[in-house]
Design a protein around this motif. Structure first.
Motif, mmCIF file in Angstrom:
data_model
loop_
_atom_site.group_PDB
_atom_site.id
_atom_site.type_symbol
_atom_site.label_atom_id
_atom_site.label_comp_id
_atom_site.label_asym_id
_atom_site.label_seq_id
_atom_site.Cartn_x
_atom_site.Cartn_y
_atom_site.Cartn_z
ATOM 1 N N GLU A 131 60.604 54.078 19.254
ATOM 2 C CA GLU A 131 59.808 55.288 18.986
ATOM 3 C C GLU A 131 58.929 55.905 19.809
ATOM 4 O OE1 GLU A 131 58.883 54.891 14.643
ATOM 5 O OE2 GLU A 131 57.948 52.640 15.081
ATOM 6 N N LEU A 132 59.081 56.923 19.174
ATOM 7 C CA LEU A 132 57.611 58.023 20.111
ATOM 8 C C LEU A 132 58.029 58.096 21.328
ATOM 9 C CD1 LEU A 132 55.037 56.730 17.630
ATOM 10 C CD2 LEU A 132 55.867 59.172 17.541
ATOM 11 N N GLY A 133 58.365 57.993 22.179
ATOM 12 C CA GLY A 133 58.696 58.051 23.418
ATOM 13 C C GLY A 133 58.581 57.093 24.416
ATOM 14 N N ALA A 134 57.921 55.802 23.136
ATOM 15 C CA ALA A 134 58.207 54.167 23.829
ATOM 16 C C ALA A 134 58.969 53.946 25.052
ATOM 17 C CB ALA A 134 56.778 53.813 23.856
ATOM 18 N N ASP A 135 58.769 52.567 25.742
ATOM 19 C CA ASP A 135 59.979 52.027 25.907
ATOM 20 C C ASP A 135 59.004 50.317 26.647
ATOM 21 O OD1 ASP A 135 59.824 51.662 29.975
ATOM 22 O OD2 ASP A 135 59.659 53.961 29.422
ATOM 23 N N ALA A 156 55.327 49.014 20.187
ATOM 24 C CA ALA A 156 56.423 49.296 20.180
ATOM 25 C C ALA A 156 57.313 49.308 19.052
ATOM 26 C CB ALA A 156 57.031 49.100 21.246
ATOM 27 N N ASP A 157 57.294 49.910 18.571
ATOM 28 C CA ASP A 157 58.047 49.949 17.079
ATOM 29 C C ASP A 157 59.949 50.405 17.313
ATOM 30 O OD1 ASP A 157 59.900 48.504 14.976
ATOM 31 O OD2 ASP A 157 57.918 50.256 13.736
ATOM 32 N N GLU A 158 60.612 50.324 16.593
ATOM 33 C CA GLU A 158 62.373 50.610 16.810
ATOM 34 C C GLU A 158 62.813 50.983 18.178
ATOM 35 O OE1 GLU A 158 64.137 51.666 14.160
ATOM 36 O OE2 GLU A 158 62.172 51.162 12.852
ATOM 37 N N CYS A 159 62.416 50.029 18.654
ATOM 38 C CA CYS A 159 63.472 50.025 20.342
ATOM 39 C C CYS A 159 64.517 49.154 20.359
ATOM 40 C CB CYS A 159 61.735 48.511 20.832
ATOM 41 S SG CYS A 159 60.762 49.310 20.890
ATOM 42 N N LYS A 182 68.321 46.600 16.174
ATOM 43 C CA LYS A 182 66.523 46.881 17.262
ATOM 44 C C LYS A 182 65.285 45.739 17.278
ATOM 45 C CE LYS A 182 64.273 47.474 11.809
ATOM 46 N NZ LYS A 182 63.347 48.310 11.889
ATOM 47 N N SER A 183 63.960 46.219 18.017
ATOM 48 C CA SER A 183 63.487 45.779 18.243
ATOM 49 C C SER A 183 62.247 45.745 18.526
ATOM 50 C CB SER A 183 63.740 44.867 19.920
ATOM 51 O OG SER A 183 64.652 44.251 20.081
ATOM 52 N N MET A 184 60.961 45.190 18.165
ATOM 53 C CA MET A 184 59.718 45.793 18.024
ATOM 54 C C MET A 184 58.646 44.641 19.040
ATOM 55 S SD MET A 184 58.210 44.531 14.613
ATOM 56 C CE MET A 184 59.741 45.259 13.564
ATOM 57 N N LEU A 185 58.144 44.883 19.382
ATOM 58 C CA LEU A 185 56.282 44.212 20.299
ATOM 59 C C LEU A 185 55.424 44.591 19.746
ATOM 60 C CD1 LEU A 185 55.961 43.169 23.349
ATOM 61 C CD2 LEU A 185 55.332 45.262 23.830
ATOM 62 N N MET A 186 55.125 43.189 19.140
ATOM 63 C CA MET A 186 53.834 43.073 18.127
ATOM 64 C C MET A 186 52.573 42.561 19.005
ATOM 65 S SD MET A 186 54.982 43.001 14.818
ATOM 66 C CE MET A 186 56.058 41.440 15.019
ATOM 67 N N SER A 207 68.588 40.318 24.778
ATOM 68 C CA SER A 207 68.735 41.447 24.950
ATOM 69 C C SER A 207 67.962 41.717 26.112
ATOM 70 C CB SER A 207 69.256 42.095 24.163
ATOM 71 O OG SER A 207 69.950 43.835 24.433
ATOM 72 N N VAL A 208 68.547 41.821 27.729
ATOM 73 C CA VAL A 208 67.556 42.008 28.369
ATOM 74 C C VAL A 208 68.047 43.459 29.148
ATOM 75 C CG1 VAL A 208 67.085 39.927 29.723
ATOM 76 C CG2 VAL A 208 68.687 41.028 30.639
ATOM 77 N N GLY A 209 66.482 44.430 29.614
ATOM 78 C CA GLY A 209 66.599 45.511 30.268
ATOM 79 C C GLY A 209 65.943 46.707 29.295
ATOM 80 N N LYS A 210 66.457 47.798 29.739
ATOM 81 C CA LYS A 210 64.978 48.277 29.289
ATOM 82 C C LYS A 210 65.555 48.789 27.796
ATOM 83 C CE LYS A 210 62.360 52.541 31.048
ATOM 84 N NZ LYS A 210 62.429 53.128 31.681
#
Length: 183
Positions: A83-87, A151-154, A138-142, A76-79
């Motif tokens: 959570e916590l206002g991150a993107d 970033a979590d809960e993206c 959902k997605s997450m960056l680790m 899935s591409v895009g923005k």
């Protein structure tokens, strides 16, 4: 008696001979150390500024398999709002099919798909030690090197719709029907 005197003389002379050999080396080492330029440390602010303007390296020796390319088609591409206002922004690399540019908070990663046994979509940047894990809802960056979630809960718009559908029609429980199998 002469042997004892000779041994005693040698025993006393050996430490002085060893000192004579090591003494000249010390001033030479000190002189070389004085000639070496002092080490300069880069501040975090300067390193971050350089990182933000440095393009993501596009050279890679990673060859994608057909299975990896199939995974890449499902990314899935895009923005994605987190959570916590991150993107996090995921964009397909136009020059190299199957590769993606993932960025957040001034950090950029060049990722490629890795086949997973669970069916989750997994993108990795082995150089930076980062991983993007994408599920249906959902997605997450680790950062695997640091051992933390960046970033979590993206969620992209597609993932928000998928999560709403899961609430309306919950998936079948793993244990549902387990009792029926015993009978």
């Amino acid at each position: 008696m002469k042997k004892i005197a000779l041994i005693a003389t040698l025993a006393l002379a050996l430490p002085f001979a060893a000192m004579a050999q090591t003494t000249p080396a010390k001033p030479a080492a000190k002189a070389e150390a004085k000639k070496a330029p002092p080490k300069k440390q880069v501040t975090r602010k300067a390193a971050k500024a350089v990182e933000e303007v440095t393009p993501v390296a596009d050279e890679t020796n990673i060859v994608l398999t057909d299975a990896d390319l199939a995974v890449a088609q499902r990314v899935s591409v895009g923005k994605a709002q987190c959570e916590l206002g991150a993107d996090v922004t995921v964009a397909a690399d136009e020059k190299k099919p199957g590769f993606f540019n993932v960025s957040t908070k001034g950090v950029k990663y060049r990722m490629h798909p890795v086949e997973s046994r669970t069916g989750a979509i997994r993108l990795e940047d082995p150089r930076a030690g980062a991983m993007w894990l994408q599920l249906g809802n959902k997605s997450m960056l680790m950062n695997q090197k640091a051992g933390l979630r960046i970033a979590d809960e993206c969620q992209t718009a597609e993932q928000v719709a998928f999560a709403e559908e899961m609430k309306k029609n919950p998936p079948k429980s793993l244990f549902e029907g387990a009792d029926a199998a015993k009978k």
